[in-house]
Design a protein around this motif. Structure first.
Motif, PDB file in Angstrom:
ATOM      1  N   ARG A  18       0.823  -1.095  -0.258  1.00  0.00           N
ATOM      2  CA  ARG A  18      -0.002   0.009  -0.031  1.00  0.00           C
ATOM      3  C   ARG A  18       1.031   1.263   0.016  1.00  0.00           C
ATOM      4  O   ARG A  18       0.286   2.446  -0.370  1.00  0.00           O
ATOM      5  CB  ARG A  18      -1.103   0.112   1.170  1.00  0.00           C
ATOM      6  N   ASP A 483      -2.780  -5.592  -6.472  1.00  0.00           N
ATOM      7  CA  ASP A 483      -2.913  -4.175  -6.396  1.00  0.00           C
ATOM      8  C   ASP A 483      -4.611  -3.790  -5.899  1.00  0.00           C
ATOM      9  O   ASP A 483      -4.481  -2.677  -5.337  1.00  0.00           O
ATOM     10  CB  ASP A 483      -3.198  -3.883  -8.020  1.00  0.00           C
ATOM     11  N   ARG A 484      -5.572  -4.500  -6.269  1.00  0.00           N
ATOM     12  CA  ARG A 484      -6.770  -4.297  -5.652  1.00  0.00           C
ATOM     13  C   ARG A 484      -6.807  -4.450  -4.290  1.00  0.00           C
ATOM     14  O   ARG A 484      -7.257  -3.408  -3.327  1.00  0.00           O
ATOM     15  CB  ARG A 484      -7.997  -5.318  -6.125  1.00  0.00           C
ATOM     16  N   ALA A 486      -4.241  -3.600  -2.391  1.00  0.00           N
ATOM     17  CA  ALA A 486      -3.512  -2.410  -1.896  1.00  0.00           C
ATOM     18  C   ALA A 486      -4.147  -1.222  -1.986  1.00  0.00           C
ATOM     19  O   ALA A 486      -4.196  -0.487  -1.197  1.00  0.00           O
ATOM     20  CB  ALA A 486      -1.981  -2.427  -2.804  1.00  0.00           C
ATOM     21  N   GLN A 487      -5.019  -1.277  -2.941  1.00  0.00           N
ATOM     22  CA  GLN A 487      -5.885  -0.091  -3.243  1.00  0.00           C
ATOM     23  C   GLN A 487      -6.978  -0.035  -2.232  1.00  0.00           C
ATOM     24  O   GLN A 487      -7.806   0.941  -2.397  1.00  0.00           O
ATOM     25  CB  GLN A 487      -6.366   0.187  -4.599  1.00  0.00           C
ATOM     26  N   THR A 489      -9.677  -1.894  -2.857  1.00  0.00           N
ATOM     27  CA  THR A 489     -11.096  -2.114  -3.666  1.00  0.00           C
ATOM     28  C   THR A 489     -11.435  -3.386  -4.119  1.00  0.00           C
ATOM     29  O   THR A 489     -10.478  -4.377  -3.743  1.00  0.00           O
ATOM     30  CB  THR A 489     -10.707  -1.350  -5.021  1.00  0.00           C
TER      31      THR A 489
END
Length: 498
Positions: A18, A483-484, A486-487, A489
């Motif tokens: 993150r 990535d999701r 870490a974001q 989402t």
């Protein structure tokens, strides 16, 4: 039940992602680095690898050193059974513990014990034991891999193997692996992916397991096909055998994705190889081939209609670009078989080749005014050995195969390190088996990727590898999960099944 310490380690890793850190990968049984190339291209940092084969480990170092000394401990060959994760971290002088050093752990575990194609050899070596393949020590390496998982606490796990690991003497090994990973706090899934569906000019079906730490809040999904192909006859039967012991009620097996007919066609061997140098020295002047080094670079061929998009990709892969030519133009010298190669039809196998050889032999007998009544003579026997291969067509129906220029190749295997008759060049004028670079192209290694060792070692490394384009497709799917997470989402991707 997962411990509080393990949860804390995984949470720290997620927080690191993150904050913008790249996911750090450890690959076990990396080979020359096919899966690693996919991981790197997808945005992973190649932090460490373990590979027992010295030549494959050297190839890995030549291609992925990234400023490291190719002779440093990072590049050394290692046995996964003899080196622990903690020892590896210490040898590499990493500043973190084993548990804090890696976010992703991947493995292309040795498949010889699982593959049906190798079971007869194991049975022969053991003196005829029918279950010799089950006693092969390589069959239990997945348990050693699970120890690495315990010691490194990764956020994501990728395992690749042959489909037959689903039916290992009636035992579904991936199901067992997933059960153990779920008990350790992971969401899991496994399926079969075919390399040809992802732009590789080769029909290569492989089992993939993906596991994600539950702290990510993600459920494993697999990449969607990008290319269309109707599989040749025989693949559905092989799938049925492999899937016989899959328990679909467990929810771990993901149904095999079927490519849409609207997708672009799978890459054929001509599109994959046409711009590579035409090799005919093996017929005209064999001394040239004998003197040629694996590292010798030859210029690309000029193609009137321009090169294919696949060939352009192989020339321009980021970090492995090759502008004017490439290396690896060594082929095996088997003069007895050159006329047979030239006469074979595209897609033809060994029984067809043997019939052609017998016809050539009959013609040669007539020219020398010999007949079957002379079959015990030295002249007859010598002539036959000069023209006709000695293999029984009933026992070796798939030993030879001539590439079809319009279709993907058959699966490349490590056996190419011993002979390459399974991949005879489609161009009859060249009348030969494929070169090292051509085999690399069929496996989707870019032209700037180099292989250590001599010709046989290079062929073995290529046949053992995960096709980089297939590895890239899986790596990108896993990277999307990370990535999701870490974001923060939770975007749902739809899936289409057979």
């Amino acid at each position: 039940m997962i411990s509080a310490e393990a949860m804390s380690i995984r949470q720290r890793k997620l927080e690191r992602l993150r904050s913008g850190g790249l996911p750090r990968a450890l690959e076990i049984c990396s080979g020359a680095g096919g899966l690693s190339l996919g991981l790197r291209t997808a945005g992973f940092e190649l932090s460490a690898h373990i590979e027992i084969d010295p030549e494959a480990a050297r190839s890995y170092a030549l291609n992925f050193a990234n400023g490291r000394d190719p002779k440093s401990p990072w590049a050394m060959p290692r046995d996964m059974e003899r080196v622990s994760a903690e020892k590896l971290v210490k040898e590499l002088e990493l500043k973190t513990s084993a548990a804090d050093s890696f976010d992703v752990i991947a493995a292309g575990l040795p498949c010889q014990a699982f593959a049906r194609i190798g079971r007869s050899k194991l049975r022969s070596v053991s003196g005829g034991e029918e279950d010799a393949y089950q006693k092969d020590p390589r069959a239990s390496l997945y348990r050693r891999f699970l120890r690495y998982v315990e010691d490194t606490q990764p956020l994501a796990i990728i395992i690749e193997n042959v489909p037959d690991i689903l039916n290992f003497g009636g035992h579904n090994v991936p199901e067992e692996i997933c059960e153990q990973l779920e008990a350790a706090g992971y969401s899991t899934g496994y399926t079969l992916l075919n390399a040809a569906y992802f732009g590789v000019p080769q029909i290569r079906e492989r089992l993939f397991i993906v596991a994600l730490a539950r702290v990510l809040g993600e459920t494993p999904r697999f990449p969607e096909p990008t290319h269309f192909l109707e599989l040749p006859r025989g693949y559905e039967g092989s799938r049925r055998v492999a899937l016989k012991h899959v328990d679909r009620k467990s929810g771990r097996f993901h149904e095999i994705l079927t490519p849409l007919a609207s997708l672009k066609e799978a890459v054929g061997t001509k599109d994959a190889l046409a711009d590579l140098p035409r090799i005919s020295e093996h017929v005209k002047d064999p001394k040239v081939i004998r003197k040629r080094k694996l590292t010798e670079v030859l210029p690309y061929r000029e193609i009137d209609k321009g090169i294919s998009s696949y060939a352009r990709m192989m020339r321009t892969w980021a970090g492995f670009e090759s502008k004017t030519g490439t290396d690896g133009h060594l082929v095996r010298l088997t003069p007895r078989d050159f006329p047979i190669f030239a006469a074979m039809e595209h897609g033809a196998d060994y029984p067809h080749a043997r019939r052609l050889a017998e016809e050539m032999f009959e013609q040669a007998l007539r020219k020398k005014k010999l007949s079957n009544r002379h079959k015990n003579s030295v002249a007859y026997q010598n002539l036959r050995s000069e023209i006709v291969p000695p293999y029984d067509p009933q026992k070796f129906p798939n030993k030879w195969w001539k590439l079809d220029p319009s279709a993907p190749s058959r699966t490349l295997t490590a056996h190419m390190g011993k002979d390459t008759y399974s991949h005879i060049h489609y161009d009859s004028r060249q009348c030969r088996t494929v070169s090292v670079r051509e085999a690399a192209r069929l496996q989707s290694f870019p032209d700037g990727f180099v292989f250590a060792g001599a010709m046989n070692a290079a062929f073995r490394q290529i046949g053992n590898a995960v096709p980089p384009l297939l590895g890239l497709a899986v790596a990108r799917a896993v990277k999307q999960h990370l990535d999701r997470a870490a974001q923060g989402t939770d975007r749902v991707i739809g899936r289409r099944v057979a």
